[in-house]
Design a protein around this motif. Structure first.
Motif, short mmCIF file in Angstrom:
data_model
loop_
_atom_site.label_atom_id
_atom_site.label_comp_id
_atom_site.label_asym_id
_atom_site.label_seq_id
_atom_site.Cartn_x
_atom_site.Cartn_y
_atom_site.Cartn_z
N ALA A 83 -4.46 -5.66 3.07
CA ALA A 83 -3.95 -5.93 1.71
C ALA A 83 -3.86 -7.45 1.53
N HIS B 24 -5.83 -12.11 2.80
CA HIS B 24 -6.18 -13.35 2.10
C HIS B 24 -5.38 -14.55 2.60
N HIS C 26 -10.91 -2.43 2.07
CA HIS C 26 -10.16 -2.64 0.83
C HIS C 26 -10.57 -1.54 -0.14
N ARG D 254 -9.10 -13.50 -4.07
CA ARG D 254 -9.29 -12.28 -3.27
C ARG D 254 -10.67 -12.24 -2.60
N TYR E 147 -6.59 0.73 -8.23
CA TYR E 147 -6.54 1.39 -6.92
C TYR E 147 -6.65 2.91 -6.99
N SER F 40 -10.23 -1.59 -3.45
CA SER F 40 -10.89 -2.20 -4.61
C SER F 40 -12.02 -3.12 -4.14
N ASN G 231 -6.51 -2.08 6.54
CA ASN G 231 -6.45 -2.61 5.18
C ASN G 231 -5.31 -3.63 5.20
N ARG H 149 -12.97 -9.24 -8.28
CA ARG H 149 -11.63 -9.55 -8.78
C ARG H 149 -11.39 -11.06 -8.74
N ARG I 173 0.87 2.02 -8.25
CA ARG I 173 0.52 0.62 -8.41
C ARG I 173 -0.86 0.45 -9.04
N LEU J 16 0.83 -1.20 0.00
CA LEU J 16 0.00 0.00 0.00
C LEU J 16 0.87 1.26 0.00
#
Ligand SMILES: O=C1C[C@@](O)(C(=O)O)C[C@@H](O)[C@@H]1O
Length: 206
Positions: free
Chosen positions: A133, A137, A157, A168, A80, A159, A131, A164, A75, A69
């Motif tokens: 990231a 997961h 999150h 995720r 994002y 996104s 978050n 996705r 990125r 992040l």
């Protein structure tokens, strides 16, 4: 404290009249401090005679960010967006100022460091906005830390992880979270802080 000063509670938050007993002859007047700083409550009698000022501490919310992040803005901007992590921090500082809470905003690429930061929140923060990231997961260690601290958690999150890749769609952190915000971009951080502040106020009202 003199007899003119009421003890209104551990913290004072705007919009939490439960702290002011209905029979209290006192009315709080708030002078705003800097973000993260103390809130100064000046108590005065309704008849206008001033009393000693009392310093109350704003509730602390940790805003923790996981790996990669720090690359926000560079990125995958199509996923994002263009906001950087500094922009996200500014969004959080402004939200905290508006909500009259203090924040501790951090980012790390290390799983162990993230686990340690979560542990540090115990007895220090009132809630965690995280978050995680990619560690969301993958990391059972992070889940265990979040469960161990016994604090309200809001997972965020940027996104929409459900639109996705399938890997995720699941996050371990969600098992520890009161709620999850995803897909609303970086504005999700301000929404998470709003929700966390509401929960803290609700808890204090009980
Ligand atoms: O690094 C991230 C960022 C993310 O947490 C998000 O904010 O959308 C989503 C994760 O799947 C990803 O690994």
């Amino acid at each position: 404290m003199g007899e003119n000063v009421a003890i209104l509670g551990h913290h004072y938050y705007p919009g939490a009249p439960a702290y002011l007993p209905p029979q209290s002859p006192l009315a709080p007047r708030r002078a705003r401090g800097r973000a993260g700083g103390p809130t100064i409550i000046l108590l005065e009698r309704i008849d206008g005679r001033a009393t000693a000022p009392v310093t109350m501490v704003r509730p602390l919310i940790a805003v923790l960010n996981g790996p990669n992040l720090n690359m926000l803005g560079l990125r995958q901007p199509e996923v994002y967006g263009r906001a950087t992590l500094d922009d996200v921090e500014q969004i959080c500082i402004q939200a905290a100022e508006r909500l009259d809470v203090a924040i501790d905003f951090r980012q790390t690429n290390g799983e162990g460091e993230l686990v340690s930061w979560v542990q540090e929140c115990r007895n220090r923060a009132r809630g965690i906005v995280i978050n995680p990231a990619a560690y969301g997961h993958t990391s059972i260690a992070l889940l265990d830390a979040l469960l161990a601290v016994d604090l309200p958690v809001v997972e965020i999150h940027i996104s929409n992880i459900h639109r996705r890749e399938e890997f995720r769609h699941h996050t371990y952190c969600s098992r520890a979270a009161v709620g999850v915000i995803c897909g609303l971009g970086v504005r999700g951080y301000a929404l998470a802080l709003q929700a966390m502040t509401d929960m803290i106020l609700d808890e204090d009202d009980r």
